[in-house]
Design a protein around this motif. Structure first.
Motif, PDB file in Angstrom:
ATOM      1  N   GLY A 155       8.156 152.736  91.405  1.00 16.04           N
ATOM      2  CA  GLY A 155       7.530 152.032  90.302  1.00 16.04           C
ATOM      3  C   GLY A 155       6.527 151.003  90.773  1.00 16.04           C
ATOM      4  O   GLY A 155       6.326 150.801  91.973  1.00 16.04           O
ATOM      5  N   THR A 156       5.933 150.362  89.802  1.00  9.12           N
ATOM      6  CA  THR A 156       4.900 149.374  90.095  1.00  9.12           C
ATOM      7  C   THR A 156       5.348 147.951  89.777  1.00  9.12           C
ATOM      8  O   THR A 156       4.548 147.032  89.806  1.00  9.12           O
ATOM      9  N   GLY A 157       6.635 147.801  89.462  1.00 13.23           N
ATOM     10  CA  GLY A 157       7.175 146.490  89.149  1.00 13.23           C
ATOM     11  C   GLY A 157       8.595 146.604  88.654  1.00 13.23           C
ATOM     12  O   GLY A 157       9.140 147.704  88.532  1.00 13.23           O
ATOM     13  N   ASP A 158       9.188 145.465  88.346  1.00 14.02           N
ATOM     14  CA  ASP A 158      10.589 145.432  87.936  1.00 14.02           C
ATOM     15  C   ASP A 158      10.801 145.547  86.430  1.00 14.02           C
ATOM     16  O   ASP A 158      11.920 145.779  85.998  1.00 14.02           O
ATOM     17  N   GLU A 164      -4.539 150.621  91.566  1.00 15.00           N
ATOM     18  CA  GLU A 164      -3.780 149.662  92.362  1.00 15.00           C
ATOM     19  C   GLU A 164      -3.509 148.375  91.599  1.00 15.00           C
ATOM     20  O   GLU A 164      -2.482 147.735  91.786  1.00 15.00           O
ATOM     21  N   ASP A 165      -4.400 147.996  90.674  1.00 12.75           N
ATOM     22  CA  ASP A 165      -4.152 146.768  89.921  1.00 12.75           C
ATOM     23  C   ASP A 165      -3.062 146.950  88.856  1.00 12.75           C
ATOM     24  O   ASP A 165      -2.682 145.997  88.176  1.00 12.75           O
ATOM     25  N   ASP A 166      -2.511 148.178  88.709  1.00  8.65           N
ATOM     26  CA  ASP A 166      -1.341 148.390  87.853  1.00  8.65           C
ATOM     27  C   ASP A 166      -0.065 147.862  88.507  1.00  8.65           C
ATOM     28  O   ASP A 166       0.965 147.735  87.848  1.00  8.65           O
ATOM     29  N   ILE A 167      -0.113 147.585  89.799  1.00  5.16           N
ATOM     30  CA  ILE A 167       1.068 147.120  90.531  1.00  5.16           C
ATOM     31  C   ILE A 167       1.232 145.616  90.324  1.00  5.16           C
ATOM     32  O   ILE A 167       0.281 144.850  90.518  1.00  5.16           O
ATOM     33  N   GLU A 168       2.451 145.200  89.945  1.00  4.10           N
ATOM     34  CA  GLU A 168       2.735 143.774  89.822  1.00  4.10           C
ATOM     35  C   GLU A 168       2.571 143.121  91.195  1.00  4.10           C
ATOM     36  O   GLU A 168       2.949 143.713  92.214  1.00  4.10           O
ATOM     37  N   ARG A 192       4.076 140.769  92.939  1.00  2.21           N
ATOM     38  CA  ARG A 192       5.272 140.635  93.771  1.00  2.21           C
ATOM     39  C   ARG A 192       5.714 141.994  94.315  1.00  2.21           C
ATOM     40  O   ARG A 192       6.077 142.137  95.477  1.00  2.21           O
ATOM     41  N   CYS A 193       5.652 143.021  93.483  1.00  5.60           N
ATOM     42  CA  CYS A 193       6.022 144.373  93.897  1.00  5.60           C
ATOM     43  C   CYS A 193       5.074 144.875  94.996  1.00  5.60           C
ATOM     44  O   CYS A 193       5.504 145.507  95.963  1.00  5.60           O
ATOM     45  N   LYS A 194       3.803 144.556  94.845  1.00  4.09           N
ATOM     46  CA  LYS A 194       2.821 144.967  95.858  1.00  4.09           C
ATOM     47  C   LYS A 194       3.148 144.329  97.205  1.00  4.09           C
ATOM     48  O   LYS A 194       3.188 145.002  98.234  1.00  4.09           O
ATOM     49  N   THR A 195       3.418 143.021  97.192  1.00  2.00           N
ATOM     50  CA  THR A 195       3.713 142.291  98.426  1.00  2.00           C
ATOM     51  C   THR A 195       5.037 142.725  99.046  1.00  2.00           C
ATOM     52  O   THR A 195       5.117 142.962 100.248  1.00  2.00           O
TER      53      THR A 195
END
Length: 191
Positions: free
Chosen positions: A14-17, A49-53, A55-58
């Motif tokens: 996923g791209t975030g929580d 890529e900007d769909d990723i939150e 914190r999730c990206k990091t």
């Protein structure tokens, strides 16, 4: 005589929580109760890529070298992916009818993976959650990671599952790992 068991292990990236954060990819492995993999699939969703939150990206994506690009290379538009995924589940109902097979869904994090898949599928197809057949019959969900914690050989279960398929964050490989973990837990339970 009891019905033969069919397992479908699922995993997502996923791209975030948040439950509504976009799914980047879904993986499934279908296997029988003897450890034989019958099918393995990955569906990748076209995202930016900007769909990723952040914190999730990091915390995740920046550490998984090449994974985002691999998903992007295989990605299709979300409605198309959802329709392909539903078609796959509908075909499983034909291959493994509930009157002849006992069907279990496996996930190492059902509250995350299953709920996210259900939301994604509903958004694009208005289909029942995957816990249900297309005609509304219930299918159970098991979490082999939680079951492994309750065994006398938790560490061994994880190790033997990883020897067969490394947990590498490619969704169908991770689903394969989840299936292998379930088979290891089942072996201990049978003893």
């Amino acid at each position: 005589m009891s019905k033969p068991l069919i397992f479908v292990a699922v995993d997502i990236e996923g791209t975030g929580d948040r439950f509504d954060a976009p799914i980047a990819a879904i993986g499934c492995v279908v296997g029988d109760e003897n450890g034989q993999v019958l099918d393995k699939k990955t569906w990748c969703v076209l995202l930016e890529e900007d769909d990723i939150e952040p914190r999730c990206k990091t915390e995740f994506w920046d550490k998984q070298k090449g994974l985002w690009q691999r998903i992007r290379n295989e990605a299709r538009p979300a409605p198309e992916v959802a329709q392909q995924f539903v078609r796959f589940w509908d075909e499983l109902e034909v291959r493994f009818p509930l009157d002849k097979f006992k069907f279990k869904i496996l996930s190492d994090n059902p509250s995350y993976d299953i709920s996210r898949i259900d939301y994604f599928v509903w958004q694009h197809t208005k289909r029942y959650p995957i816990r249900y057949t297309s005609d509304g019959r219930y299918r159970s969900v098991e979490d082999p990671s939680e079951q492994a914690y309750g065994t006398s050989d938790e560490e061994g279960c994880w190790k033997r599952a990883a020897e067969k398929q490394v947990h590498n964050h490619w969704p169908s490989d991770d689903a394969h790992f989840i299936y292998n973990l379930a088979m290891e837990v089942k072996k201990l339970i049978r003893k």
